[in-house]
Design a protein around this motif. Structure first.
Motif, PDB file in Angstrom:
ATOM      1  N   SER A 131      33.423   9.947  -2.919  1.00  0.00           N
ATOM      2  CA  SER A 131      32.495  10.864  -1.946  1.00  0.00           C
ATOM      3  C   SER A 131      32.717  11.755  -1.341  1.00  0.00           C
ATOM      4  CB  SER A 131      31.915   9.256  -0.656  1.00  0.00           C
ATOM      5  OG  SER A 131      31.441   7.989  -1.473  1.00  0.00           O
ATOM      6  N   PHE A 132      31.676  13.034  -1.299  1.00  0.00           N
ATOM      7  CA  PHE A 132      31.942  14.342  -1.145  1.00  0.00           C
ATOM      8  C   PHE A 132      33.094  14.189   0.273  1.00  0.00           C
ATOM      9  CE2 PHE A 132      31.436  18.249  -1.674  1.00  0.00           C
ATOM     10  CZ  PHE A 132      31.067  18.904  -0.598  1.00  0.00           C
ATOM     11  N   ILE A 179      25.550   6.436  -8.395  1.00  0.00           N
ATOM     12  CA  ILE A 179      24.859   7.417  -8.056  1.00  0.00           C
ATOM     13  C   ILE A 179      25.633   8.331  -6.498  1.00  0.00           C
ATOM     14  CG2 ILE A 179      22.326   8.609  -6.897  1.00  0.00           C
ATOM     15  CD1 ILE A 179      21.259   6.313  -8.829  1.00  0.00           C
ATOM     16  N   ASN A 180      25.896   7.626  -5.441  1.00  0.00           N
ATOM     17  CA  ASN A 180      26.733   7.488  -5.090  1.00  0.00           C
ATOM     18  C   ASN A 180      27.746   8.763  -4.919  1.00  0.00           C
ATOM     19  OD1 ASN A 180      26.809   8.228  -1.799  1.00  0.00           O
ATOM     20  ND2 ASN A 180      28.519   6.111  -2.116  1.00  0.00           N
ATOM     21  N   VAL A 181      28.387   8.138  -5.830  1.00  0.00           N
ATOM     22  CA  VAL A 181      29.790   8.747  -5.515  1.00  0.00           C
ATOM     23  C   VAL A 181      29.837  10.185  -6.902  1.00  0.00           C
ATOM     24  CG1 VAL A 181      32.434   8.458  -8.007  1.00  0.00           C
ATOM     25  CG2 VAL A 181      31.348   6.842  -5.920  1.00  0.00           C
ATOM     26  N   ASN A 182      28.788   9.899  -7.746  1.00  0.00           N
ATOM     27  CA  ASN A 182      28.618  11.279  -8.380  1.00  0.00           C
ATOM     28  C   ASN A 182      27.443  12.178  -8.453  1.00  0.00           C
ATOM     29  OD1 ASN A 182      30.764  10.588 -10.648  1.00  0.00           O
ATOM     30  ND2 ASN A 182      29.575   8.776 -10.654  1.00  0.00           N
ATOM     31  N   PHE A 183      26.696  11.981  -6.842  1.00  0.00           N
ATOM     32  CA  PHE A 183      25.018  12.747  -6.947  1.00  0.00           C
ATOM     33  C   PHE A 183      25.477  14.735  -7.245  1.00  0.00           C
ATOM     34  CE2 PHE A 183      26.850  12.530  -3.029  1.00  0.00           C
ATOM     35  CZ  PHE A 183      27.290  13.640  -2.430  1.00  0.00           C
ATOM     36  N   ASP A 203      25.233  16.653 -14.638  1.00  0.00           N
ATOM     37  CA  ASP A 203      25.556  16.586 -15.571  1.00  0.00           C
ATOM     38  C   ASP A 203      25.767  14.423 -15.956  1.00  0.00           C
ATOM     39  OD1 ASP A 203      26.056  17.282 -18.181  1.00  0.00           O
ATOM     40  OD2 ASP A 203      27.478  15.367 -18.672  1.00  0.00           O
ATOM     41  N   LYS A 204      25.894  14.351 -15.017  1.00  0.00           N
ATOM     42  CA  LYS A 204      25.835  13.157 -15.237  1.00  0.00           C
ATOM     43  C   LYS A 204      24.710  12.044 -14.527  1.00  0.00           C
ATOM     44  CE  LYS A 204      30.943  12.032 -14.749  1.00  0.00           C
ATOM     45  NZ  LYS A 204      32.620  11.869 -13.760  1.00  0.00           N
ATOM     46  N   MET A 205      23.647  13.079 -13.763  1.00  0.00           N
ATOM     47  CA  MET A 205      22.640  12.726 -13.130  1.00  0.00           C
ATOM     48  C   MET A 205      21.469  13.134 -14.023  1.00  0.00           C
ATOM     49  SD  MET A 205      23.339  10.780  -9.498  1.00  0.00           S
ATOM     50  CE  MET A 205      24.895  10.639 -11.179  1.00  0.00           C
ATOM     51  N   LYS A 206      22.414  12.976 -15.023  1.00  0.00           N
ATOM     52  CA  LYS A 206      20.974  13.577 -16.370  1.00  0.00           C
ATOM     53  C   LYS A 206      20.371  12.307 -16.610  1.00  0.00           C
ATOM     54  CE  LYS A 206      22.291  17.920 -18.036  1.00  0.00           C
ATOM     55  NZ  LYS A 206      22.208  18.477 -19.323  1.00  0.00           N
ATOM     56  N   ILE A 207      18.816  11.878 -16.513  1.00  0.00           N
ATOM     57  CA  ILE A 207      18.876  10.394 -16.904  1.00  0.00           C
ATOM     58  C   ILE A 207      19.386   9.916 -17.648  1.00  0.00           C
ATOM     59  CG2 ILE A 207      16.304   9.365 -17.451  1.00  0.00           C
ATOM     60  CD1 ILE A 207      16.590  10.251 -14.727  1.00  0.00           C
ATOM     61  N   ILE A 215      18.558  12.734  -3.709  1.00  0.00           N
ATOM     62  CA  ILE A 215      18.069  14.137  -2.543  1.00  0.00           C
ATOM     63  C   ILE A 215      18.480  13.552  -0.720  1.00  0.00           C
ATOM     64  CG2 ILE A 215      16.884  15.011  -0.738  1.00  0.00           C
ATOM     65  CD1 ILE A 215      17.095  16.406  -3.531  1.00  0.00           C
ATOM     66  N   GLN A 216      18.437  11.604  -0.996  1.00  0.00           N
ATOM     67  CA  GLN A 216      18.996  11.268   0.085  1.00  0.00           C
ATOM     68  C   GLN A 216      20.778  11.306   0.988  1.00  0.00           C
ATOM     69  OE1 GLN A 216      17.609   7.152   0.440  1.00  0.00           O
ATOM     70  NE2 GLN A 216      15.719   7.480   0.344  1.00  0.00           N
ATOM     71  N   TYR A 217      21.003  11.133  -1.015  1.00  0.00           N
ATOM     72  CA  TYR A 217      22.901  11.470   0.030  1.00  0.00           C
ATOM     73  C   TYR A 217      23.157  13.090  -0.208  1.00  0.00           C
ATOM     74  CZ  TYR A 217      23.277   6.872  -2.163  1.00  0.00           C
ATOM     75  OH  TYR A 217      23.542   5.465  -2.657  1.00  0.00           O
ATOM     76  N   LYS A 218      22.571  13.806  -0.434  1.00  0.00           N
ATOM     77  CA  LYS A 218      22.513  15.165  -0.504  1.00  0.00           C
ATOM     78  C   LYS A 218      22.381  15.606   1.078  1.00  0.00           C
ATOM     79  CE  LYS A 218      21.767  17.699  -4.781  1.00  0.00           C
ATOM     80  NZ  LYS A 218      20.805  18.045  -6.013  1.00  0.00           N
TER      81      LYS A 218
END
Length: 284
Positions: free
Chosen positions: A109-110, A186-190, A194-198, A229-232
């Motif tokens: 996490s960030f 998603i939480n870890v890699n948001f 590249d990892k968030m590409k569908i 977006i929520q994690y950001k």
């Protein structure tokens, strides 16, 4: 930036400092830092957190940090490798707890704050850390086994503090269902576009690109993009209050197109601009 290299798989020691004299650095190991006494600031990955007695910081090898000491501080350090975790802690653990320990040490996490929240647990972990240090230093009969058990208890208490009870029960009862694993991923890699590409997200969880979006929306009520977006926005809140980055730097760090885009998204979710949010909460 300096990199500190340690060749031991596990080490526990205490240091006391009035002035921090180690330059900003990262490591080739994991590290638990327990604040036994004192107060000051912890600068971790560009973000500053105040620290006080009882705080515990968990650092991964890629994390860079240093301290600014306000009052003389006594630290207890527990340094360990992933190999130590596997060989001494995970082999005989129940499946659910094994997964929780893995999640705790693998979480990227960030922003990281002190991982201990509960007041009673703060005192317990201070005592456990002192006993662990003594046992590790004395190296008496069965010290290796006792040390591993004490360290396992420390990690288990940390897990209890990093997950609220409802979420913890949900993860345990479902044994980390597919949707839990996807949301964790998603939480870890948001921040990794590249990892968030569908197509890449779908490949990671053996689902078709067409179905994964439908599946996540059906299970959670939110789209993949809404989760990102929520994690950001959550990361932005912490950076606004706990770092010296300006609005433009935060927008860039979190992958927004520009400051205007960041302002618009933040206002949509928080009903106020980033600058207004920072001003109101900095004065609380």
């Amino acid at each position: 930036m300096k990199r500190i290299v340690n060749f031991n798989s596990f080490n526990v020691f205490r240091i006391e400092k009035e002035v921090w004299d180690i330059e900003y650095h990262n490591h080739n190991f994991y590290e638990l830092i327990i604040i036994e006494n004192g107060k000051g600031s912890h600068h971790l990955n560009g973000v500053t957190f105040p620290y006080q007695k009882g705080d515990i910081f968990l650092l991964r090898p890629s994390d860079a940090h240093e301290f600014t000491i306000q009052n003389k501080t006594r630290f207890i350090y527990i340094k360990f490798t992933e190999e130590y975790i596997w060989e001494n802690l995970l082999m005989n653990k129940k499946n659910e707890l094994k997964k929780m320990i893995q999640l705790l040490i693998e979480d990227r996490s960030f922003v990281y704050e002190s991982v201990i929240k509960n007041k009673a647990d703060r005192e317990h972990l201070l005592q456990l850390s002192r006993i662990l240090l003594n046992e590790f230093s004395q190296k008496n009969l069965y010290s290796k086994e006792i040390t591993a058990d004490l360290f396992s208890t420390v990690l288990t208490i940390l897990i209890r503090n990093t997950m609220n009870n409802n979420m913890n029960q949900k993860w345990l009862s479902k044994n980390l269902s597919r949707i839990d694993r996807i949301l964790y991923y998603i939480n870890v890699n948001f921040l990794d576009a590249d990892k968030m590409k569908i197509e890449n997200l779908a490949k990671e969880f053996l689902l078709s690109p067409n179905y994964i979006s439908i599946y996540i929306k059906k299970e959670t009520g939110f789209s993949i993009q809404q989760h990102i977006i929520q994690y950001k926005v959550k990361a932005a809140e912490k950076l606004l209050l706990q770092s010296n980055y300006n609005i433009s730097e935060i927008a860039d760090k979190l992958g927004f197109n520009d400051v205007n885009h960041f302002n618009k998204i933040f206002k949509t979710y928080k009903s106020k601009s980033p600058s207004a949010f920072k001003k109101e909460n900095k004065t609380l």
